[in-house]
Scaffold this motif. Structure first.
Motif, PDB file in Angstrom:
ATOM      1  N   ASP A 236      31.181  11.906  46.012  1.00 14.26           N
ATOM      2  CA  ASP A 236      31.664  12.580  44.805  1.00 14.26           C
ATOM      3  C   ASP A 236      33.051  13.120  45.135  1.00 14.26           C
ATOM      4  OD1 ASP A 236      32.173  14.054  42.578  1.00 14.26           O
ATOM      5  OD2 ASP A 236      30.607  15.562  42.910  1.00 14.26           O
ATOM      6  N   PHE A 237      34.060  12.351  44.782  1.00 11.59           N
ATOM      7  CA  PHE A 237      35.414  12.768  45.147  1.00 11.59           C
ATOM      8  C   PHE A 237      35.777  14.098  44.485  1.00 11.59           C
ATOM      9  CE2 PHE A 237      40.131  12.526  44.767  1.00 11.59           C
ATOM     10  CZ  PHE A 237      40.397  12.581  46.127  1.00 11.59           C
ATOM     11  N   LEU A 238      35.075  14.424  43.402  1.00  7.10           N
ATOM     12  CA  LEU A 238      35.408  15.653  42.664  1.00  7.10           C
ATOM     13  C   LEU A 238      34.619  16.867  43.169  1.00  7.10           C
ATOM     14  CD1 LEU A 238      35.550  14.348  38.961  1.00  7.10           C
ATOM     15  CD2 LEU A 238      37.219  14.071  40.800  1.00  7.10           C
ATOM     16  N   HIS A 239      33.965  16.742  44.321  1.00  9.19           N
ATOM     17  CA  HIS A 239      33.042  17.830  44.690  1.00  9.19           C
ATOM     18  C   HIS A 239      33.772  19.160  44.885  1.00  9.19           C
ATOM     19  CE1 HIS A 239      33.588  18.577  49.057  1.00  9.19           C
ATOM     20  NE2 HIS A 239      34.047  17.350  49.075  1.00  9.19           N
ATOM     21  N   SER A 240      35.065  19.119  45.248  1.00 10.30           N
ATOM     22  CA  SER A 240      35.826  20.372  45.357  1.00 10.30           C
ATOM     23  C   SER A 240      37.056  20.286  44.444  1.00 10.30           C
ATOM     24  CB  SER A 240      36.253  20.606  46.803  1.00 10.30           C
ATOM     25  OG  SER A 240      37.399  21.425  46.845  1.00 10.30           O
ATOM     26  N   ARG A 241      37.062  21.145  43.414  1.00  8.82           N
ATOM     27  CA  ARG A 241      38.176  21.130  42.453  1.00  8.82           C
ATOM     28  C   ARG A 241      39.497  21.405  43.161  1.00  8.82           C
ATOM     29  NH1 ARG A 241      40.663  25.213  39.618  1.00  8.82           N
ATOM     30  NH2 ARG A 241      41.736  24.488  37.738  1.00  8.82           N
ATOM     31  N   HIS A 242      39.461  22.390  44.045  1.00  7.03           N
ATOM     32  CA  HIS A 242      40.686  22.789  44.746  1.00  7.03           C
ATOM     33  C   HIS A 242      41.249  21.606  45.544  1.00  7.03           C
ATOM     34  CE1 HIS A 242      43.400  25.036  47.260  1.00  7.03           C
ATOM     35  NE2 HIS A 242      42.844  24.447  48.310  1.00  7.03           N
ATOM     36  N   ALA A 264      32.366   9.899  40.861  1.00  7.02           N
ATOM     37  CA  ALA A 264      32.526  11.265  40.360  1.00  7.02           C
ATOM     38  C   ALA A 264      31.210  11.721  39.737  1.00  7.02           C
ATOM     39  CB  ALA A 264      33.632  11.295  39.308  1.00  7.02           C
ATOM     40  N   SER A 265      30.800  12.937  40.064  1.00  9.64           N
ATOM     41  CA  SER A 265      29.563  13.448  39.460  1.00  9.64           C
ATOM     42  C   SER A 265      29.881  14.060  38.096  1.00  9.64           C
ATOM     43  CB  SER A 265      28.953  14.525  40.360  1.00  9.64           C
ATOM     44  OG  SER A 265      29.840  15.628  40.412  1.00  9.64           O
ATOM     45  N   VAL A 266      28.839  14.155  37.272  1.00 11.01           N
ATOM     46  CA  VAL A 266      29.007  14.797  35.958  1.00 11.01           C
ATOM     47  C   VAL A 266      29.447  16.253  36.167  1.00 11.01           C
ATOM     48  CG1 VAL A 266      27.687  15.631  33.968  1.00 11.01           C
ATOM     49  CG2 VAL A 266      27.485  13.254  34.702  1.00 11.01           C
ATOM     50  N   ALA A 267      28.810  16.938  37.145  1.00 13.53           N
ATOM     51  CA  ALA A 267      29.182  18.340  37.400  1.00 13.53           C
ATOM     52  C   ALA A 267      30.656  18.434  37.791  1.00 13.53           C
ATOM     53  CB  ALA A 267      28.301  18.915  38.512  1.00 13.53           C
ATOM     54  N   GLY A 268      31.124  17.512  38.594  1.00 18.28           N
ATOM     55  CA  GLY A 268      32.529  17.513  39.018  1.00 18.28           C
ATOM     56  C   GLY A 268      33.470  17.291  37.837  1.00 18.28           C
ATOM     57  N   ILE A 269      33.074  16.382  36.932  1.00 14.17           N
ATOM     58  CA  ILE A 269      33.915  16.096  35.759  1.00 14.17           C
ATOM     59  C   ILE A 269      34.003  17.337  34.872  1.00 14.17           C
ATOM     60  CG2 ILE A 269      34.073  14.700  33.640  1.00 14.17           C
ATOM     61  CD1 ILE A 269      32.691  12.422  35.264  1.00 14.17           C
ATOM     62  N   LEU A 270      32.841  18.000  34.667  1.00 13.77           N
ATOM     63  CA  LEU A 270      32.841  19.196  33.813  1.00 13.77           C
ATOM     64  C   LEU A 270      33.671  20.309  34.459  1.00 13.77           C
ATOM     65  CD1 LEU A 270      29.125  19.369  32.572  1.00 13.77           C
ATOM     66  CD2 LEU A 270      31.087  18.240  31.521  1.00 13.77           C
ATOM     67  N   LEU A 272      36.209  19.980  36.398  1.00 12.18           N
ATOM     68  CA  LEU A 272      37.655  19.708  36.356  1.00 12.18           C
ATOM     69  C   LEU A 272      38.207  19.678  34.933  1.00 12.18           C
ATOM     70  CD1 LEU A 272      37.799  17.406  39.345  1.00 12.18           C
ATOM     71  CD2 LEU A 272      39.746  18.845  38.776  1.00 12.18           C
ATOM     72  N   GLY A 273      37.277  19.526  33.952  1.00 10.38           N
ATOM     73  CA  GLY A 273      37.629  19.479  32.524  1.00 10.38           C
ATOM     74  C   GLY A 273      39.113  19.383  32.184  1.00 10.38           C
ATOM     75  N   PRO A 274      39.782  20.539  31.982  1.00  6.42           N
ATOM     76  CA  PRO A 274      41.175  20.512  31.514  1.00  6.42           C
ATOM     77  C   PRO A 274      42.157  19.889  32.509  1.00  6.42           C
ATOM     78  CG  PRO A 274      40.347  22.773  31.784  1.00  6.42           C
ATOM     79  CD  PRO A 274      39.227  21.881  32.109  1.00  6.42           C
ATOM     80  N   ASP A 275      41.735  19.732  33.753  1.00  5.92           N
ATOM     81  CA  ASP A 275      42.648  19.148  34.760  1.00  5.92           C
ATOM     82  C   ASP A 275      42.581  17.623  34.792  1.00  5.92           C
ATOM     83  OD1 ASP A 275      43.394  21.712  35.829  1.00  5.92           O
ATOM     84  OD2 ASP A 275      41.394  21.778  36.719  1.00  5.92           O
ATOM     85  N   LEU A 276      41.651  17.037  34.034  1.00  7.76           N
ATOM     86  CA  LEU A 276      41.475  15.579  34.148  1.00  7.76           C
ATOM     87  C   LEU A 276      42.742  14.787  33.791  1.00  7.76           C
ATOM     88  CD1 LEU A 276      37.798  15.216  32.892  1.00  7.76           C
ATOM     89  CD2 LEU A 276      38.632  14.885  35.225  1.00  7.76           C
ATOM     90  N   PRO A 277      43.510  15.189  32.748  1.00  9.81           N
ATOM     91  CA  PRO A 277      44.745  14.437  32.462  1.00  9.81           C
ATOM     92  C   PRO A 277      45.684  14.407  33.673  1.00  9.81           C
ATOM     93  CG  PRO A 277      44.190  15.863  30.626  1.00  9.81           C
ATOM     94  CD  PRO A 277      43.246  16.224  31.734  1.00  9.81           C
ATOM     95  N   ARG A 278      45.662  15.466  34.463  1.00  9.37           N
ATOM     96  CA  ARG A 278      46.494  15.516  35.675  1.00  9.37           C
ATOM     97  C   ARG A 278      46.057  14.407  36.643  1.00  9.37           C
ATOM     98  NH1 ARG A 278      47.474  20.124  39.384  1.00  9.37           N
ATOM     99  NH2 ARG A 278      48.906  19.176  40.880  1.00  9.37           N
ATOM    100  N   LEU A 279      44.745  14.201  36.737  1.00  2.10           N
ATOM    101  CA  LEU A 279      44.245  13.137  37.622  1.00  2.10           C
ATOM    102  C   LEU A 279      44.677  11.770  37.080  1.00  2.10           C
ATOM    103  CD1 LEU A 279      42.358  15.520  38.601  1.00  2.10           C
ATOM    104  CD2 LEU A 279      40.750  13.729  39.182  1.00  2.10           C
ATOM    105  N   ALA A 280      44.587  11.631  35.748  1.00  3.82           N
ATOM    106  CA  ALA A 280      45.009  10.358  35.139  1.00  3.82           C
ATOM    107  C   ALA A 280      46.479  10.109  35.473  1.00  3.82           C
ATOM    108  CB  ALA A 280      44.779  10.395  33.635  1.00  3.82           C
ATOM    109  N   ALA A 281      47.286  11.159  35.397  1.00  2.00           N
ATOM    110  CA  ALA A 281      48.724  11.007  35.670  1.00  2.00           C
ATOM    111  C   ALA A 281      48.964  10.675  37.147  1.00  2.00           C
ATOM    112  CB  ALA A 281      49.455  12.286  35.294  1.00  2.00           C
ATOM    113  N   SER A 282      48.032  11.055  38.012  1.00  2.00           N
ATOM    114  CA  SER A 282      48.185  10.762  39.445  1.00  2.00           C
ATOM    115  C   SER A 282      47.714   9.353  39.797  1.00  2.00           C
ATOM    116  CB  SER A 282      47.391  11.757  40.286  1.00  2.00           C
ATOM    117  OG  SER A 282      47.811  13.058  40.026  1.00  2.00           O
ATOM    118  N   GLY A 283      47.215   8.630  38.810  1.00  2.00           N
ATOM    119  CA  GLY A 283      46.831   7.238  39.065  1.00  2.00           C
ATOM    120  C   GLY A 283      45.338   6.967  38.999  1.00  2.00           C
ATOM    121  N   PHE A 284      44.519   7.991  38.710  1.00  2.00           N
ATOM    122  CA  PHE A 284      43.072   7.744  38.629  1.00  2.00           C
ATOM    123  C   PHE A 284      42.773   6.946  37.361  1.00  2.00           C
ATOM    124  CE2 PHE A 284      43.129  10.829  41.906  1.00  2.00           C
ATOM    125  CZ  PHE A 284      42.032  10.506  42.678  1.00  2.00           C
TER     126      PHE A 284
END
Ligand code: B12
Length: 454
Positions: A236-242, A264-270, A272-284
């Motif tokens: 779960d790459f999203l396990h730590s938001r920081h 990515a886990s559902v908990a990790g996605i929730l 990161l919520g508002p930060d997800l566009p930042r991940l998209a911009a980083s190439g995810f």
């Protein structure tokens, strides 16, 4: 020593994703890192190679051969090891990989000298140092020697995360793909998982808590990767938001542009919520998300920290951020026809870009095994059947044939009716789409054969 590391080829008997995607044998690349420069190391990837195993042995004359194995590879490894000993009677043979950790006894064979249950920067180099010096190796943690009755030192051990030597697979790298992304490299930034999903082998193999590699090391490895796309294989790459946000910050600072795909886990996605566009911009580009089921009861049975509602929330967040969702679902053996129909409706609500449908597989030794062992359709030693693609538990509410029909119908529905053709062409191009479609059709064809047999 001259050491040849080998990944066995595809097996006709095992139905796997290898029909349309496979990636680098990263475990063997880790071993190559450990053995060089003291030893001369080559990798023969029989999933990708045109070379013949027998001819390579004759040309290369290795003094040691190391195989990597999943469960489906056990028969091939036993056959190749026997062939190796026939051609080069003095060669030392060893085997490592997922299956040696889970069931080392599968490799008790006169043709295999060492079974490496876990690999560290200490044990494998120590083994080869002794072999090169012509000495009997000492008892080592995680290495079972045939000559010593398959004993190791008794110390506990887990695979270490070792930077892979990607040069060792240079001739094959153009062919390595992850779904539509080709060429694509694999990257490990963490191991282990503190979640308790009952169907999962990963926490057994990797340990029950997350172990992160330092980001400096990870970034240095990414800089060396030539492929434009990278699949991060952590649980779960999203396990730590920081950590994820710091990863994105460092990518930007280093000016690195790659396509990233990760679990990515559902908990990790929730989280990161508002930060997800930042991940998209980083190439995810895509997250592999285990939604597993549409029913609360199934999610509870599987020990998932998610609900049908949280799955829908995660799906909406991903759509909003423009990150594709490659969802996986577990087909429960006790589903009825109505359940399958409800499941198809549920997938339509979640609208993942890609869906993998995996029949519940109570792998021998896993948490689910005791519950289903009386219902399994093949034995633990039918190695090439344990591919997580076959129906392995006798269905409770219909015949096996009717169940396979539901599996086929649902696969066709997902592949033909839900996946957006123009979207797929835009993302991957016609050639890739053709490769994936041909693979999926072969896959479905194999299911139809099984259905007729069932
Ligand atoms: C990424 C991944 C994939 C990717 C890429 C795999 C690839 N390289 O082609 C894809 C999606 C393609 C894939 C496909 C499949 N996968 Co997969 N996959 C994984 C995952 C998540 C990570 C594997 C990995 O790269 N780990 C990192 C490397 C570094 O670890 P490693 O290979 O174990 O190597 C270490 C040691 O074992 C050792 N080692 C390895 N080989 C050798 C050899 C020697 C000689 C020595 C000394 C040491 C050594 O060195 C490394 C040191 O740390 C694992 C889960 C897991 N944790 O293992 C599942 C996993 C391995 N996959 C699994 C399965 C079943 C499959 C499929 C059969 C699924 C299917 N239905 O088709 C296919 C078949 C794969 C194939 N190649 O044909 C199962 C295997 C279960 C089992 N016991 O057999 C696992 C455990 C997932 C699960 N269901 O629990 N997979």
């Amino acid at each position: 020593m001259r050491v040849l590391l080998v990944r066995p080829g595809r097996r006709k008997q095992a139905i796997t994703l290898g029909e349309f995607m496979y990636a680098e044998p990263i475990g063997l690349e880790c071993v190559a890192t450990l053995l060089q420069p003291e030893h001369q190391v080559g990798i023969l990837d029989l999933m990708a190679a045109r070379e013949d195993f027998r001819q390579t042995l004759k040309d290369w004359q290795p003094e040691a051969i190391g195989f990597t194995a999943l469960c489906i590879d056990v028969p091939a490894v036993l056959e190749l090891a026997a062939l190796a000993k026939e051609i080069l009677p003095a060669v030392v043979t060893l085997v490592g990989g997922t299956q040696t950790y889970l069931a080392p006894e599968n490799f008790f064979s006169p043709h295999l000298d060492y079974i490496v249950r876990c690999t560290t920067a200490e044990n494998v180099p120590a083994l080869f140092a002794a072999l090169a010096a012509g000495m009997e190796p000492p008892l080592l943690a995680g290495i079972l020697a045939r000559s010593r009755g398959y004993l190791d030192s008794g110390a506990e051990c887990h695979n270490q995360m070792i930077p892979p030597d990607r040069e060792a697979t240079r001739p094959y790298r153009q062919g390595y793909s992850y779904f539509g992304y080709r060429p694509c490299a694999l990257l490990q930034t963490a191991a282990g998982c503190s979640r308790r999903c009952s169907f999962c082998l990963r926490r057994i193999i990797e340990g029950g808590r997350e172990r992160d590699r330092p980001l400096d090391e990870v970034l240095a490895e990414i800089r060396e990767i030539r492929e434009p796309s990278i699949m991060i294989l952590d649980n779960d790459f999203l396990h730590s938001r920081h950590r994820v946000l710091e990863f994105c910050r460092r990518l930007a600072a280093a000016g690195i542009r790659k396509n990233f795909i990760c679990y990515a886990s559902v908990a990790g996605i929730l989280q990161l919520g508002p930060d997800l566009p930042r991940l998209a911009a980083s190439g995810f580009k895509a997250f592999l998300v285990g939604y597993e089921s549409f029913r609360e009861a199934d999610l509870t049975l599987y020990g998932k920290a998610a609900s049908p509602e949280s799955n829908l929330q995660a799906a909406a967040l991903l759509k909003g951020a423009g990150i594709d969702c490659w969802a996986s679902f577990i087909l429960h053996p006790d589903w009825s026809k109505e359940d399958f129909a409800a499941f198809r409706r549920a997938i339509r609500r979640l609208r993942p870009e890609i869906s993998s449908l995996i029949p519940l597989t109570p792998f021998p030794g896993s948490q689910l095994w005791p519950e289903y062992r009386d219902r399994v359709l093949f034995q633990p030693e039918d190695f090439d059947q344990w591919s997580f693609s076959l129906v392995s538990v006798r269905p409770g509410r219909m015949s096996l044939r009717a169940y396979y029909l539901e599996v086929v119908v649902t696969n066709i529905y997902v592949n033909l009716c839900l996946n957006s053709l123009p979207g797929m062409v835009r993302r991957f191009g016609w050639a890739t789409l053709w490769r994936l479609t041909a693979g999926s059709l072969r896959f479905i064809g194999r299911y139809l054969q099984l259905m007729r047999k069932g």
